[in-house]
Design a protein around this motif. Structure first.
Motif, PDB file in Angstrom:
ATOM      1  N   TRP A 156       0.823  -1.210   0.000  1.00 33.96           N
ATOM      2  CA  TRP A 156       0.000   0.000   0.000  1.00 33.96           C
ATOM      3  C   TRP A 156       0.860   1.264   0.000  1.00 33.96           C
ATOM      4  N   GLU A 157       1.705   1.335  -1.009  1.00 37.73           N
ATOM      5  CA  GLU A 157       2.541   2.518  -1.199  1.00 37.73           C
ATOM      6  C   GLU A 157       2.059   3.271  -2.426  1.00 37.73           C
ATOM      7  N   LYS A 161      -2.665   4.121   5.340  1.00 40.19           N
ATOM      8  CA  LYS A 161      -1.980   2.838   5.148  1.00 40.19           C
ATOM      9  C   LYS A 161      -2.231   1.908   6.333  1.00 40.19           C
TER      10      LYS A 161
END
Length: 633
Positions: A285-286, A514
């Protein structure tokens, strides 16, 4: 959908590769019948049981042979390790599957067993990644696919260098859609189990402990352990650990061996990485663009209201495809359609009238055959005065404006918390292992809404605009429910996101979002799946489609939200733009409101358990754990 469970006895299990040690818990008197009864509510169409007996032998890998035991020869209590008539060590794997038939043309009873002795119980949907024919059941298709996998044990690569075949982790990593699985690969004497990367399907685990060596997996807890209070808890004023915990997302294996433990069956649980590259990126989740420069901000703040930026158009297309995959008629069990005499409603929406549910409703209208009615399920603990009831009625009017040819039915599910004594106790077992008032409030609201048992007004049926029409009883028969989970986490919809932005600017906001996405399996989705599925309904989460997540991560963060602007404008900015593209101008400016507050169950719970809202706020009621002495019980 399926309720699945496994009971393993007679195997000494270690789990050194896992990140945490199992809690020490008291042994609970579960029976097989208890497990079956809990699963049957999730899968009312069929219930099946298969037992695999493992025995030391001079033949086969690791000197273990396997055989099936007839389902009617089952013990009603959990078995413990023992000897057979020849004094040899034996172990048992007890598979249970309860099915809600949602796909295919022929009825299916799980567990599935193939000619090689492999056993599968599968709770999931394959919306992509693997090519399932329109007339096939996805569990049946997955069984055949897994049967062709490498059986030499887990390989380090997606393809076994020895056989050239795919591995089990590779097949599971390829699936787009929610899943939980338990699979016995007989040729390798390996048990595989796990959940999809976002935890959209519940799977609970009881790791073996010194007090209880049984290894269990189940979609839901059979009972709520209200009597489980230890002396340590009494003296120290802390809660005893739950018997169950949410299985962390991942793919696990248990390779059964009899050669290293003095004749006992033994096995070590191993956690394997997902192998698909795109899935690995989604798990991280970047996003590449977090901090805007001056030029980005100038473009960002300079856009006019009449011009909707391109990212909203891209997201709208992704969401449309996501809803279409989840509601196409090939995903509906065809025999159910032909056998129902009354009006068939294939899909309903958990509906607050807020931004997320309005977007889902408008997209469902575009994707579902126009001859079908759509049920909008709305729960209230304050009659017509709850905020969600008010917004739901306003939302219905807007939907009728943008989709006048669709038959919409607002199902008003009214309840009083004081009347829900048995129901509340039942929901306590469903949300287990979570045990806070907030979880319980959300669980009750979801459970009631998913039940679809409420009232509809004559205005919904006769298209009458009377503000206070007469109402008649109605129970929605829809088996598929669209739910807006994941929208707030990905688009900065929570108040804590605004707080993180104020404290840490864009990077702080990204890290908070995130964190939300990487813990959504534990905080939300397992609980929600159990409460919804208990009604014989399947929750589907269009905002958590893999392609939707990927699309959102590809956008700069400042295109997702602008938290310098007020609530109802800057939060979930991109979804508000999507709503505007759909013609939902009123929904596009609605502020975020959680179900426990919009339905007013949190207010009623606070009054009942703390005396008032003020006292509950002072006690931080949302994080307070309930126990058997609660006013709920």
């Amino acid at each position: 959908m399926c309720g699945i469970a496994l009971i393993v006895s007679g195997i000494r299990i270690t789990s050194s590769s896992l990140t945490s040690s199992p809690p020490v818990t008291e042994k609970l008197p579960f029976s097989v019948e208890d497990v079956k009864a809990a699963l049957r509510r999730r899968g009312p169409d069929s219930l099946g049981v298969k037992k695999v007996s493992l025995q030391r032998s001079v033949l086969g890998r690791n000197h273990i042979s396997s055989s099936f035991i007839a389902a009617d020869d089952e013990a009603h209590e959990f078995c413990s390790q023992g000897n057979d008539d020849n004094g040899e060590r034996t172990a048992q794997l007890h598979f249970i599957g309860a099915t809600l038939q949602l796909r295919g043309t022929n009825p299916l009873v799980q567990p599935l067993v193939d000619e090689s002795g492999n056993v599968l119980v599968y709770n999931g949907e394959i919306f992509g990644g693997l090519d399932v024919a329109s007339d096939r059941n996805d569990a049946e298709f997955l069984m055949q696919t897994l049967g062709r996998c490498c059986s030499c044990g887990y390989c380090a690569t997606a393809q076994c260098a020895k056989s050239g075949k795919s591995t089990v982790p590779d097949v599971l990593s390829t699936i787009k859609g929610p899943w939980a699985i338990i699979y016995w690969q007989d040729s390798s004497r390996t048990l595989w189990f796990g959940r999809d990367a976002f935890g959209r399907r519940s799977l609970l685990v009881h790791w073996p402990t010194q007090d209880d060596s049984t290894f269990l997996l189940s979609s839901v807890s059979p009972i709520f352990p209200t009597e489980q209070t230890s002396e340590y808890e009494t003296h120290n004023g802390i809660s005893c650990p739950s018997y169950w915990e949410e299985l962390p997302c991942g793919i696990y294996s248990l390779d059964v061996d009899a050669s290293k433990s003095n004749g006992h069956m033994a096995g070590e649980i191993k956690l394997h990485e997902y192998t698909h590259s795109m899935l690995k990126e989604l798990i991280k989740w970047e996003r590449t663009s977090i901090e805007p420069n001056a030029e980005d901000l100038q473009t960002y703040t300079g856009s006019t209201q009449s011009t909707i930026p391109m990212p909203a158009h891209v997201l709208l297309n992704a969401l449309h495809e996501s809803v279409l995959r989840r509601t196409s008629m090939y995903t509906i069990y065809q025999a159910a359609i032909s056998s129902i005499k009354e009006e068939f409603v294939p899909v309903a929406i958990l509906f607050s009238g807020g931004l997320d549910s309005m977007i889902l409703a408008a997209l469902l209208d575009q994707c579902l055959d126009p001859t079908y009615q759509i049920d909008l399920l709305n729960v209230s603990f304050d009659g017509q005065f709850a905020p969600d009831r008010i917004s739901a009625k306003a939302g219905l009017k807007e939907l009728k404006r943008v989709a006048p040819s669709r038959r919409w039915r607002l199902v008003e599910i009214d309840s009083e918390l004081s009347d829900l004594v048995f129901e509340t106790s039942h929901v306590m077992s469903l949300i287990n292992p979570t045990n806070t008032y907030m979880d319980l409030n959300i669980g009750i609201a979801l459970w009631l809404a998913a039940g679809g048992d409420g009232w509809v007004s004559d205005a919904n049926i006769d298209d009458n605009d009377d503000e206070n029409p007469a109402r008649v009883k109605y129970k929605s028969s829809a088996r598929i429910l669209l739910v807006g989970s994941g929208a707030d986490e990905q688009c900065a919809g929570y108040g804590r996101h605004r707080t993180s932005y104020r404290r840490g600017s864009w990077l702080g906001l990204h890290e908070e979002m995130k964190l939300d996405m990487q813990r959504i399996w534990k905080r939300n989705l397992g609980r929600d799946d159990r409460c919804i599925a208990d009604n014989g309904k399947e929750a589907r989460f269009p905002f958590l489609d893999e392609d939707v997540i990927r699309v959102l991560l590809n956008f700069p963060l400042w295109e997702i939200a602008n938290l310098d602007q007020p609530s109802g404008i800057g939060d979930k900015r991109i979804l508000r733009e999507v709503a505007a593209l759909l013609g939902l101008n009123e929904a596009a400016i609605l502020p975020k409101r959680a179900i426990q507050f919009g339905s007013r169950i949190a207010r009623e719970s606070n009054r009942k358990n703390f005396g008032s809202n003020r006292a509950a706020n002072q006690a931080s009621a949302g994080s307070v754990r309930f126990d058997k002495r609660s006013n709920y019980s």
